[in-house]
Design a protein around this motif. Structure first.
Motif, mmCIF file in Angstrom:
data_model
loop_
_atom_site.group_PDB
_atom_site.id
_atom_site.type_symbol
_atom_site.label_atom_id
_atom_site.label_comp_id
_atom_site.label_asym_id
_atom_site.label_seq_id
_atom_site.Cartn_x
_atom_site.Cartn_y
_atom_site.Cartn_z
ATOM 1 N N UNK A 61 -32.987 -41.046 62.525
ATOM 2 C CA UNK A 61 -32.029 -40.014 61.730
ATOM 3 C C UNK A 61 -30.704 -40.509 62.060
ATOM 4 N N UNK A 62 -29.662 -40.335 60.980
ATOM 5 C CA UNK A 62 -28.249 -40.531 61.095
ATOM 6 C C UNK A 62 -27.433 -39.863 60.380
ATOM 7 N N UNK A 63 -26.323 -39.832 61.076
ATOM 8 C CA UNK A 63 -25.161 -38.924 60.257
ATOM 9 C C UNK A 63 -24.113 -40.061 60.158
ATOM 10 N N UNK A 64 -23.808 -40.432 58.742
ATOM 11 C CA UNK A 64 -22.765 -41.138 58.486
ATOM 12 C C UNK A 64 -21.497 -40.537 58.021
ATOM 13 N N UNK A 65 -20.254 -40.746 58.925
ATOM 14 C CA UNK A 65 -19.023 -40.305 58.276
ATOM 15 C C UNK A 65 -18.320 -41.312 57.786
ATOM 16 N N UNK A 66 -17.302 -41.214 56.721
ATOM 17 C CA UNK A 66 -16.453 -42.012 56.329
ATOM 18 C C UNK A 66 -15.500 -41.367 55.367
ATOM 19 N N UNK A 80 -36.139 -51.392 52.648
ATOM 20 C CA UNK A 80 -37.473 -50.583 53.148
ATOM 21 C C UNK A 80 -38.330 -50.229 52.019
ATOM 22 N N UNK A 81 -38.869 -49.312 52.267
ATOM 23 C CA UNK A 81 -39.573 -48.852 51.005
ATOM 24 C C UNK A 81 -38.991 -47.358 50.624
ATOM 25 N N UNK A 82 -39.539 -46.934 49.437
ATOM 26 C CA UNK A 82 -39.218 -45.226 49.131
ATOM 27 C C UNK A 82 -39.710 -44.651 50.064
ATOM 28 N N UNK A 83 -41.080 -45.016 50.635
ATOM 29 C CA UNK A 83 -41.595 -43.878 51.495
ATOM 30 C C UNK A 83 -41.076 -43.723 52.861
ATOM 31 N N UNK A 84 -40.034 -44.864 53.049
ATOM 32 C CA UNK A 84 -39.389 -44.809 54.329
ATOM 33 C C UNK A 84 -38.204 -43.639 54.398
ATOM 34 N N UNK A 85 -38.025 -43.345 53.247
ATOM 35 C CA UNK A 85 -36.633 -42.436 53.006
ATOM 36 C C UNK A 85 -37.123 -41.004 53.205
ATOM 37 N N UNK A 86 -37.005 -40.045 54.079
ATOM 38 C CA UNK A 86 -37.473 -38.745 54.165
ATOM 39 C C UNK A 86 -36.564 -37.741 53.915
ATOM 40 N N UNK A 87 -35.442 -37.961 54.001
ATOM 41 C CA UNK A 87 -34.484 -36.817 53.447
ATOM 42 C C UNK A 87 -33.004 -37.484 53.352
ATOM 43 N N UNK A 88 -32.290 -37.155 52.303
ATOM 44 C CA UNK A 88 -30.825 -37.561 52.085
ATOM 45 C C UNK A 88 -30.104 -36.398 51.713
ATOM 46 N N UNK A 89 -29.023 -36.289 52.511
ATOM 47 C CA UNK A 89 -28.028 -35.175 52.338
ATOM 48 C C UNK A 89 -26.579 -35.693 52.310
ATOM 49 N N UNK A 90 -25.811 -35.001 51.387
ATOM 50 C CA UNK A 90 -24.565 -35.451 51.290
ATOM 51 C C UNK A 90 -23.677 -34.239 51.573
ATOM 52 N N UNK A 91 -22.637 -34.194 52.412
ATOM 53 C CA UNK A 91 -21.811 -33.366 52.647
ATOM 54 C C UNK A 91 -22.443 -31.952 52.890
ATOM 55 N N UNK A 117 -19.594 -36.888 54.672
ATOM 56 C CA UNK A 117 -20.674 -36.871 55.556
ATOM 57 C C UNK A 117 -22.146 -37.133 54.821
ATOM 58 N N UNK A 118 -22.676 -38.036 55.147
ATOM 59 C CA UNK A 118 -24.244 -38.231 54.561
ATOM 60 C C UNK A 118 -25.374 -38.363 55.823
ATOM 61 N N UNK A 119 -26.424 -37.519 55.688
ATOM 62 C CA UNK A 119 -27.257 -37.435 56.742
ATOM 63 C C UNK A 119 -28.654 -37.947 55.953
ATOM 64 N N UNK A 120 -29.121 -38.649 56.824
ATOM 65 C CA UNK A 120 -30.632 -39.504 56.212
ATOM 66 C C UNK A 120 -31.568 -39.482 57.446
ATOM 67 N N UNK A 121 -32.755 -39.061 57.160
ATOM 68 C CA UNK A 121 -34.114 -38.990 57.864
ATOM 69 C C UNK A 121 -34.722 -40.114 57.441
ATOM 70 N N UNK A 122 -35.333 -41.021 58.158
ATOM 71 C CA UNK A 122 -35.896 -42.281 57.472
ATOM 72 C C UNK A 122 -37.099 -42.869 58.742
ATOM 73 N N UNK A 123 -37.927 -43.743 58.208
ATOM 74 C CA UNK A 123 -38.691 -44.467 58.986
ATOM 75 C C UNK A 123 -37.883 -45.593 59.158
ATOM 76 N N UNK A 124 -37.586 -46.304 60.532
ATOM 77 C CA UNK A 124 -36.758 -47.699 60.844
ATOM 78 C C UNK A 124 -37.946 -48.594 60.461
#
Ligand SMILES: [Zn+2]
Length: 781
Positions: A61-66, A80-91, A117-124
């Motif tokens: 899981x990551x939260x990216x601030x910029x 990676x692959x599309x399946x690796x991306x579980x959730x993407x949120x912006x602000x 802020x961008x938050x992403x859940x993913x498979x590394x």
């Protein structure tokens, strides 16, 4: 377009979407420049759940601030692959995105000017996580962070990394930032770390595993050391040295640069089968365990190599980590400074009375090995996409560049040079600079014409030739010089080093001596040589001539002489290190039954000749040499050797290498076949060693058939392997051949692929140079 629309509908809340443009795969320079111009204040908060079971995925899981200067699409790198991306949120809200060409693109409409802020859940992805049953380590250089988590994977997007790792109960963890707390929540144990300083993605890393840890205060600084070494003799002989070389290096660098160690934490880990010598992540340096832990009986070459390695990685804390290149075409800058500083540091800490001999033997042969070839590359190269960054590395940046930097220091004078370097570090601290930025600063410190010097030495490839002998030892001695074969071997050690270096290069050009004559001359030279580093260089040359440039017949006839003379020398009262070096060469070149029996007796009784002390690794080398020579007891020798190895990691390595030593051609064929699958190439250092066995000169008749498939695999090796692997793959595969048929395989391959990647083609031409030369030299024998 359809496929993406469907994905958008299933994965995300989709607005009336028109697809944003997506850059090409990799990290193109144009994308990097565009992002750099409008994104800043980057912070990554990263959480990874790392299971012990290597088959289970690492969840992230990551939260990216910029901060965004001007509203635009955000392009993140995620290979990676599309399946690796579980959730993407912006602000704070679910957001639209496109995943294509190894990029997650979040449209401008989902973002705003100013802070985001961008938050992403993913498979590394596992590609850069080096997962093993009881330890793992991330290795992201040059562009592999993007295989593990979505990021802006370019060196000039420096960011603060705050990390939390959930790891198995008996494991420990380390990353760039200091440990803050260990917490248990639900069934997971979380190691939480304080933020790092601002660093590039390739310098971010973490490791976790079943490690021993050792913490010491040295010169008022706390240092932490993770390792997996179990051999108490090795530990006793190495631990103090490892800490003290680090401390001495830090002290030297603080004084030279005038800048205190720039990061708040200093720690390092010794990793078994690590694919490089070391990697300079600030606060979390990784080392190859085998290079760090040495026996009491280590040779001067091994001690120098370790001191150099530690000094090199420590120098990177300022050169590369504090000030980083803007783009990987200037990766050579950090490498040259690290080597250049390491040479100064090691000369001081080992109180070397012959620093020039060390410098020449360490850098010139390896620089010439590339620079004399038709594939020679300039020090500074172009790089359009970071996915090709691995091809920037090689002998030129590690060995020619330090020679060139030494020239620059001599042209400018030590003090003005040091002043310029200090100014450069101060001006660009925690930021990025290019080579022209540095040259502009150095230019202010000197009246010399640095521009034409730069054009000749940095921007152009190749080694100059001179039609006169080496005259002034302190002046620039880089090049091919004529030789006076009637003159006596010089008594001055530096002159003598250059003498042998230059004669060998001339022999390769077909001048003065045939390979056979030169081999004889080397044996005579060895009789009189006392300087360990020169002996080592002579023995390397001898081995090269012996295996590459003699005919089969010549070698068979010559072997008893080589064996007898090396044995006589190693029994004489040389320093014991020299004796050990001679024994290693004897082991390398032995061919006769008598020599084999000598080696077998040493191995069996574990009784080396007087004054020599051998380590487990040395006995493994002897056992391997006996197997390669198809000793009648080869199988039981290897069985016993395997039992003798007590450390689990080294046992695993031996087990991996075993089929490459087999006398059974089918076993070796199957082993080579297995290397076509990526999962069998993960331990790249081991693969390199195995290839050296497969392609050993005594086996090359049967192994030539691996050459074409090895060349055909090169592009994939470059894409999937770490930075040094393509070169290692080529050198271990092509490096020892000398036959016309092998020569034809390489030439036919190049002819059949006229549009082959130019950078990789150069690597082939470099690795095949001895093979090309052998065609002419063998004809002259
Ligand atoms: Zn380096």
């Amino acid at each position: 377009m359809n496929r993406i629309l469907i994905l958008l509908l299933t994965l995300t809340v989709c607005y009336s979407c028109s697809e944003p443009p997506v850059p090409e795969a990799g990290v193109p320079l144009t994308l990097a420049e565009e992002r750099h111009s409008r994104i800043s204040d980057l912070r990554y908060d990263l959480r990874f759940v790392i299971p012990a079971d290597t088959a289970a995925p690492v969840m992230g899981e990551e939260t990216l601030h910029f901060h965004m200067e001007k509203k635009a699409d955000l392009v993140l790198d995620f290979k990676a692959s599309t399946e690796s991306i579980k959730e993407v949120r912006a602000n704070g809200d679910d957001c639209r995105f496109v995943y294509k060409n190894e990029h997650i693109v979040i449209p401008a409409a989902e973002l705003k000017e100013g802070s985001n802020t961008v938050e992403i859940r993913f498979v590394a992805g596992n590609a850069a996580l080096n997962r093993n049953a009881d330890y793992m380590y991330a290795l992201f250089v040059p562009d592999r962070a993007r295989t593990a988590f979505p990021c802006l994977d370019q060196p000039d997007m420096k960011a603060v990394f705050t990390v939390a790792l959930s790891i198995p109960e008996n494991w420990k963890a380390m990353t760039n930032g200091p440990l803050k707390s260990i917490e248990k929540s639900d069934s997971l144990i979380w190691w939480k770390f304080a933020p790092s300083e601002k660093i590039s993605t390739y310098l971010f890393s973490f490791t976790a595993g079943n490690y021993f840890s050792e913490t010491r205060m040295v010169d008022g600084r706390e240092m932490e050391f993770f390792h997996r070494e179990t051999d108490s003799a090795k530990l006793a002989a190495s631990i103090d040295e490892i800490f003290s070389i680090h401390a001495a290096s830090l002290k030297f660098l603080e004084e030279y640069t005038g800048i205190p160690y720039p990061f708040r934490k200093f720690a390092f880990t010794a990793i078994p089968a690590f694919q490089f010598g070391g990697m300079e992540h600030p606060g979390a340096v990784w080392y190859n365990a085998g290079s760090l832990f040495l026996e009491k009986s280590a040779t001067k070459t091994q001690l120098i190599r370790r001191a150099n390695l530690i000094a090199h990685e420590t120098a990177h804390m300022w050169f590369g980590d504090l000030v980083t290149m803007k783009w990987f075409n200037d990766v050579w800058m950090k490498e040259v400074f690290a080597n250049f500083m390491a040479d100064k540091i090691v000369a001081e800490i080992l109180s070397d009375d012959q620093p020039d001999v060390k410098f020449i033997t360490q850098h010139y042969p390896l620089a010439y090995a590339i620079d004399r070839t038709t594939g020679a590359n300039p020090i500074r190269q172009e790089l359009a996409n970071l996915d090709q960054a691995g091809t920037m590395y090689g002998g030129i940046i590690y060995h020619k560049a330090p020679v060139v930097m030494q020239q620059l220091e001599r042209i400018m004078g030590e003090k003005p040079f040091q002043n310029g370097v200090r100014k450069y570090l101060r001006n660009y601290a925690f930021a990025n600079a290019s080579w022209p930025d540095l040259i502009a600063i150095l230019d202010e410190e000197t009246d010399q014409d640095l521009k034409s010097w730069n054009d000749k030495w940095v921007n152009k490839p190749g080694r100059p030739s001179f039609d006169f002998p080496i005259t002034d030892l302190k002046a620039n001695t880089y090049g091919l010089f004529t030789a006076d074969t009637t003159a006596a071997v010089p008594s001055d050690p530096v002159a003598r080093t250059l003498y042998w270096l230059n004669l060998y290069e001339n022999m390769l050009e077909g001048r003065y001596y045939t390979p056979m004559e030169y081999a004889q001359k080397l044996l005579d030279g060895l009789e009189r040589e006392k300087e360990e580093l020169i002996v080592t260089m002579q023995l390397r040359q001898l081995s090269s001539v012996y295996w590459r440039f003699l005919t089969e017949r010549q070698r068979q006839d010559f072997a008893p002489t080589v064996e007898a003379r090396l044995w006589k020398l190693l029994e004489r009262s040389n320093p014991s290190n020299v004796r050990k070096t001679l024994l290693k060469s004897f082991n390398e070149m032995a061919l006769s039954v008598g020599a084999m029996e000598k080696l077998y007796a040493i191995w069996k009784m574990q009784m080396p000749p007087a004054g020599i002390s051998l380590s487990e690794g040395d006995y493994t080398d002897i056992a391997s040499a006996l197997a390669l020579r198809s000793h009648p007891a080869a199988d039981s020798i290897l069985d016993v050797q395997s039992q003798r190895i007590t450390n689990g990691d080294r046992k695993e390595r031996f087990h991996f290498l075993r089929p490459s030593l087999s006398a059974d051609q089918q076993v070796r064929d199957e082993f080579f076949e297995s290397l076509k699958r990526r999962e069998n190439r993960r331990k790249e250092a081991w693969v390199g060693d195995a290839l050296a066995h497969l392609h050993h000169p005594l086996r090359r008749g049967a192994s030539e058939k691996y050459l074409l498939p090895s060349l055909e695999m090169l592009e994939e090796i470059q894409t999937t392997g770490d930075i040094f692997f393509p070169v290692n793959w080529l050198e271990q595969s092509l490096g020892m051949y000398s036959s016309a048929s092998a020569n034809k395989i390489v030439n036919d391959f190049l002819t059949a692929h006229p549009n082959y990647n130019g950078l990789l083609k150069n690597k082939i031409l470099q690795a095949a140079d001895n093979l090309f030369r052998a065609q002419k030299l063998l004809a002259g024998n």
